[in-house]
Design a protein around this motif. Sequence first.
Motif, PDB file in Angstrom:
ATOM      1  N   ARG A  62       0.947   4.099  -2.861  1.00 33.39           N
ATOM      2  CA  ARG A  62       0.774   5.506  -2.507  1.00 33.39           C
ATOM      3  C   ARG A  62       1.908   6.349  -3.072  1.00 33.39           C
ATOM      4  O   ARG A  62       1.708   7.483  -3.520  1.00 33.39           O
ATOM      5  CB  ARG A  62       0.713   5.647  -0.982  1.00 33.39           C
ATOM      6  CG  ARG A  62       0.261   7.020  -0.507  1.00 33.39           C
ATOM      7  CD  ARG A  62       0.067   7.049   1.001  1.00 33.39           C
ATOM      8  NE  ARG A  62      -0.951   6.095   1.403  1.00 33.39           N
ATOM      9  CZ  ARG A  62      -0.706   4.931   1.993  1.00 33.39           C
ATOM     10  NH1 ARG A  62       0.539   4.576   2.232  1.00 33.39           N
ATOM     11  NH2 ARG A  62      -1.677   4.124   2.314  1.00 33.39           N
ATOM     12  N   SER A 101       0.830  -1.207   0.000  1.00 28.45           N
ATOM     13  CA  SER A 101       0.000   0.000   0.000  1.00 28.45           C
ATOM     14  C   SER A 101       0.865   1.256   0.000  1.00 28.45           C
ATOM     15  O   SER A 101       0.517   2.260  -0.635  1.00 28.45           O
ATOM     16  CB  SER A 101      -0.924  -0.001   1.228  1.00 28.45           C
ATOM     17  OG  SER A 101      -0.179   0.051   2.430  1.00 28.45           O
ATOM     18  N   GLU A 154      -6.898   5.603   2.128  1.00 24.28           N
ATOM     19  CA  GLU A 154      -7.375   6.760   1.366  1.00 24.28           C
ATOM     20  C   GLU A 154      -8.732   7.236   1.863  1.00 24.28           C
ATOM     21  O   GLU A 154      -9.092   8.405   1.712  1.00 24.28           O
ATOM     22  CB  GLU A 154      -7.476   6.391  -0.126  1.00 24.28           C
ATOM     23  CG  GLU A 154      -6.143   6.293  -0.832  1.00 24.28           C
ATOM     24  CD  GLU A 154      -5.422   7.641  -0.899  1.00 24.28           C
ATOM     25  OE1 GLU A 154      -5.978   8.579  -1.498  1.00 24.28           O
ATOM     26  OE2 GLU A 154      -4.316   7.748  -0.334  1.00 24.28           O
ATOM     27  N   ASN A 155      -9.489   6.309   2.469  1.00 23.59           N
ATOM     28  CA  ASN A 155     -10.818   6.659   2.987  1.00 23.59           C
ATOM     29  C   ASN A 155     -10.837   6.797   4.508  1.00 23.59           C
ATOM     30  O   ASN A 155     -11.905   6.785   5.123  1.00 23.59           O
ATOM     31  CB  ASN A 155     -11.837   5.599   2.543  1.00 23.59           C
ATOM     32  CG  ASN A 155     -12.107   5.639   1.050  1.00 23.59           C
ATOM     33  OD1 ASN A 155     -12.857   6.479   0.567  1.00 23.59           O
ATOM     34  ND2 ASN A 155     -11.476   4.742   0.306  1.00 23.59           N
ATOM     35  N   VAL A 187      -3.739  -3.435  -2.424  1.00 24.13           N
ATOM     36  CA  VAL A 187      -4.797  -2.577  -2.974  1.00 24.13           C
ATOM     37  C   VAL A 187      -5.829  -2.257  -1.895  1.00 24.13           C
ATOM     38  O   VAL A 187      -6.284  -1.105  -1.756  1.00 24.13           O
ATOM     39  CB  VAL A 187      -5.459  -3.265  -4.185  1.00 24.13           C
ATOM     40  CG1 VAL A 187      -6.654  -2.458  -4.681  1.00 24.13           C
ATOM     41  CG2 VAL A 187      -4.454  -3.461  -5.308  1.00 24.13           C
ATOM     42  N   TYR A 235      -4.433   0.280   0.521  1.00 25.26           N
ATOM     43  CA  TYR A 235      -4.377   1.610  -0.086  1.00 25.26           C
ATOM     44  C   TYR A 235      -5.748   2.294  -0.023  1.00 25.26           C
ATOM     45  O   TYR A 235      -5.860   3.456   0.406  1.00 25.26           O
ATOM     46  CB  TYR A 235      -3.908   1.509  -1.535  1.00 25.26           C
ATOM     47  CG  TYR A 235      -4.031   2.805  -2.297  1.00 25.26           C
ATOM     48  CD1 TYR A 235      -3.109   3.833  -2.109  1.00 25.26           C
ATOM     49  CD2 TYR A 235      -5.084   3.010  -3.184  1.00 25.26           C
ATOM     50  CE1 TYR A 235      -3.231   5.030  -2.790  1.00 25.26           C
ATOM     51  CE2 TYR A 235      -5.209   4.213  -3.875  1.00 25.26           C
ATOM     52  CZ  TYR A 235      -4.287   5.225  -3.681  1.00 25.26           C
ATOM     53  OH  TYR A 235      -4.416   6.408  -4.354  1.00 25.26           O
ATOM     54  N   PHE A 236      -6.800   1.571  -0.422  1.00 24.21           N
ATOM     55  CA  PHE A 236      -8.140   2.173  -0.425  1.00 24.21           C
ATOM     56  C   PHE A 236      -8.652   2.413   0.993  1.00 24.21           C
ATOM     57  O   PHE A 236      -9.388   3.386   1.235  1.00 24.21           O
ATOM     58  CB  PHE A 236      -9.119   1.298  -1.210  1.00 24.21           C
ATOM     59  CG  PHE A 236      -8.998   1.444  -2.698  1.00 24.21           C
ATOM     60  CD1 PHE A 236      -9.379   2.619  -3.325  1.00 24.21           C
ATOM     61  CD2 PHE A 236      -8.472   0.429  -3.472  1.00 24.21           C
ATOM     62  CE1 PHE A 236      -9.248   2.774  -4.708  1.00 24.21           C
ATOM     63  CE2 PHE A 236      -8.343   0.571  -4.851  1.00 24.21           C
ATOM     64  CZ  PHE A 236      -8.732   1.742  -5.468  1.00 24.21           C
TER      65      PHE A 236
END
Length: 504
Positions: free
Chosen positions: A218, A214, A428-429, A421, A424-425
């Motif tokens: 990024r 991640s 990001e949230n 993945v 990472y998401f």
Amino acid sequence: MSTLLEAFHLIATWDVIVAVVLASVFGLFVGAVPGLTATMAMAIMVPVTFALDPIPAVGAMVACSAMAIFAGDIPAVLLRMPGTPASAAYAHEGYLMTRRGEATRALSASLVFSALGGLFGTAVLIVAAPSLAEVALKFSSFEYFWLATLGLTSAAFVASDDRVKSFISLLIGLGVATIGMENPAGMPRFTFGSIELLAGVNFVSALIGLFAISEVLRSVIHSQPAIPKVDLARIGNPLREVGGMIRQYWRQMMRGNVLGVVVGVLPGAGADIASWMAYAVSRRFSRQPEKFGTGHVEGIVEGASANNAAVSGAWVPALVFGVPGDSITAIVVGVLFMKGLNPGPTLFLENPQNIYAIFLIFIAANLLILPLGWGAIRIARNILNVPRNVLMPIILVFCIVGAYASNNGTFTIGVMLAFGVLGYFMEENGIPIAPCILGLVLGELVESNFITSMLKADGSLLAFFERPISGTLGVMTLLVWLLPVVIAVRRSARRRRESMPANN
């Protein structure tokens, strides 16, 4: 006294000294590479011990495990990529300190408090091994259920202030932990016909993905702010700042040491769980909880103290009863039997000089962490001066090697990328990763011990409170759950009472 002198003679030989030093260097390297865990280092060491005498063989295993657990902190602090699962709890804190130019302070804390934790655990091992092992053997599935549940409760403290997102992250981890056949019923769950998933999701691959991959993603998608350049000639003495930290955080250090030993003594727990619980306790009882998650050294102090203390603690049931405290000592027990040092009470009676020799090696191995660890830190600090467009592809290669080596299969590389993945998401949230890791670590432990306990109790929930230790842990867990609710209800009622005169 004659036994102690004989033990000194046993370890004061070239073969023991060389074995301990080389094993320490090997553990340092393996622990610092994301994915190559301390357990893996120990497994690789086993064939080497075939050619060694009993004391050098056991000494090599002791030194390798102690050094590997510490070494995982180096990439965790510098790159937010834990070298071993035990370093994951406070990786984010250390990395944020690095981004502020405080890598030396973070790594110094990790280095010294890891060594002190190992020495504390060794002292407990020497003084109270039989008594602690006797307590550990009283733990049944009921006690382990409450202990694991109490660990899951830590998810509320190791993450951000947004409890809803922390709970979502925990549920993701628990959901992943249900995949495979590793459940009491032995039935495939959520495998979607995949043979590889029958054994569940490989934890090491998931850990590498959530943290390391991640971070690589990024770095590729976003332009990261540059980490301050490091003047390698001015790294200085690791003890320069640590003296002040010991004076300021001695309570956290002792609390981490004690918690690490207690968790380490319990069969099946180990340094991974100890570090998460220590970090959660540190955040919960800190006088500055708002600083956690911003790069605060206090969490590193307590987590690092618990890590190596748990490694020493795991040897208590291993030596006294031959019951492994964790995956590392499971390998060690095999080596002990192979070398004729059969663990058990008779080992203390018939071969006390061998036991004293092992204790002395523990002390030496934890003291070796200081010079060898600092040398590794000085070398590793060069990483911060490498351009990220060069560094990230190299890290990706190491991650792929680590994921492949964790299960000797390409499927684990796919698992690593998928979790990269996902990680990472999530970030990001604003969904923290730490509770997800806790769910992965403790999910199977909670489920299996709950089902086993229900079968023993013929479905009676009261059985979880009938045993003294189980009942105590159960009440503690319920209090941790209910107290915040009670406090929130009382505050709400008080606000309503205060607002009533104004409305009138």
